[in-house]
Design a protein around this motif. Structure first.
Motif, PDB file in Angstrom:
ATOM      1  N   ARG A 203       0.805  -1.218   0.000  1.00 13.80           N
ATOM      2  CA  ARG A 203       0.000   0.000   0.000  1.00 13.80           C
ATOM      3  C   ARG A 203       0.841   1.272   0.000  1.00 13.80           C
ATOM      4  N   LEU A 204       0.425   2.186  -0.865  1.00 12.29           N
ATOM      5  CA  LEU A 204       0.943   3.548  -0.858  1.00 12.29           C
ATOM      6  C   LEU A 204      -0.138   4.375  -0.174  1.00 12.29           C
ATOM      7  N   VAL A 205       0.183   4.921   1.006  1.00  9.11           N
ATOM      8  CA  VAL A 205      -0.840   5.580   1.836  1.00  9.11           C
ATOM      9  C   VAL A 205      -0.538   7.066   1.976  1.00  9.11           C
ATOM     10  N   TRP A 206      -1.535   7.866   1.662  1.00 11.76           N
ATOM     11  CA  TRP A 206      -1.483   9.322   1.786  1.00 11.76           C
ATOM     12  C   TRP A 206      -2.404   9.736   2.933  1.00 11.76           C
ATOM     13  N   TRP A 207      -1.975  10.714   3.729  1.00 13.02           N
ATOM     14  CA  TRP A 207      -2.806  11.219   4.823  1.00 13.02           C
ATOM     15  C   TRP A 207      -3.130  12.691   4.564  1.00 13.02           C
ATOM     16  N   CYS A 208      -4.393  13.048   4.564  1.00 12.44           N
ATOM     17  CA  CYS A 208      -4.732  14.451   4.332  1.00 12.44           C
ATOM     18  C   CYS A 208      -6.096  14.786   4.930  1.00 12.44           C
ATOM     19  N   ASN A 209      -6.353  16.090   5.048  1.00 12.85           N
ATOM     20  CA  ASN A 209      -7.557  16.589   5.716  1.00 12.85           C
ATOM     21  C   ASN A 209      -8.680  16.975   4.756  1.00 12.85           C
TER      22      ASN A 209
END
Length: 263
Positions: A203-209
């Protein structure tokens, strides 16, 4: 760390993903080849709460919610809300893998895309996708871990006890400057139920709001756009169940029409 991973998809999706630079973008490429303004594929990173395993990530959060001491709950809540929500692009560790052909390549008629996502390339991904409210410090690329619910519960219980012990050592009223719950929260996205182990997922995981919305399998679907440079794509494998000669001919015409053979 594994470099080569595979993404199974339809030919239609592949064509829609391709970004061709316009004249302005081509000039920017001349000054900075890693600017992200060149040839790239745009992936739709899926909201973790809308993945095929309904319990993933939610399972981790539910267990934490039941085990966390009341006195640490406000600290936990402030930490996890600071990074936003996780968005996922899925890959497989196996090339030419029958289960993935069946599930993700439009009934065995699609393609398997081989990508080189080594450490240097992951850093490049962070750079060219940093123009939005994405927490680049928390971007991760890793292999999924497949566990039973009982093993997950035991793991989380141990982690929370260690955090609780650390807080007990602090002078009364002092708040830790560390973010011990973030690791627990972030690692949760890599855990899946044992029944999904056949997917051999990375998994390539991005965290954002913030997020975008599109129409998907379950109705309105939350997602994020992630740009991956086309030069990271090393191979396009055609499904063994399709008429490979015709599909190859069509892909070659598509490649030539977009000048991709010059790259």
């Amino acid at each position: 760390m594994k470099n080569l991973v595979y993404h199974y998809t339809s030919i239609e999706a592949l064509i829609k993903m391709l970004h061709i630079p316009d004249e302005i973008e081509k000039k920017m490429i001349e000054t900075n080849n890693e600017s992200g303004y060149g040839y790239y594929l745009t992936f739709h990173a899926t909201d973790a709460y809308m993945m095929n395993d309904r319990m993933e990530h939610k399972l981790i959060l539910d267990i934490v919610d039941k085990l966390i001491p009341k006195k640490l709950r406000s600290k936990y809540n402030s930490e996890i809300t600071s990074v936003g929500k996780p968005y996922v692009v899925s890959f497989c560790s196996e090339r030419d893998y029958i289960p993935m052909w069946k599930i993700y390549s439009q009934q065995n008629t699609g393609v398997c895309l081989q990508f080189d996502l080594n450490n240097d390339n992951i850093e490049i991904l962070k750079s060219i996708n940093s123009d939005r409210e994405i927490h680049t410090d928390y971007i991760c690329f890793d292999e999924c871990k497949y566990e039973t619910q009982s093993n997950l519960k035991a793991y989380i219980k141990t982690q929370i006890k260690e955090i609780e012990t650390e807080y007990k050592c602090l002078p009364q009223g002092q708040i830790s400057q560390k973010n011990p719950f973030l690791s627990l929260y972030k690692n949760g996205i890599l855990y899946k139920g044992k029944e999904w182990s056949y997917e051999k997922e990375w998994r390539l995981v991005w965290w954002c709001n913030h997020n975008k919305i599109k129409s998907g399998k379950y109705g309105a679907t939350s997602y994020q756009e992630i740009k991956i440079p086309l030069r990271f794509l090393k191979e396009i494998l055609i499904s063994p169940s399709s008429d490979q000669e015709i599909v190859q001919y069509g892909l070659q015409k598509w490649i030539k029409a977009n000048d991709l053979h010059r790259l």
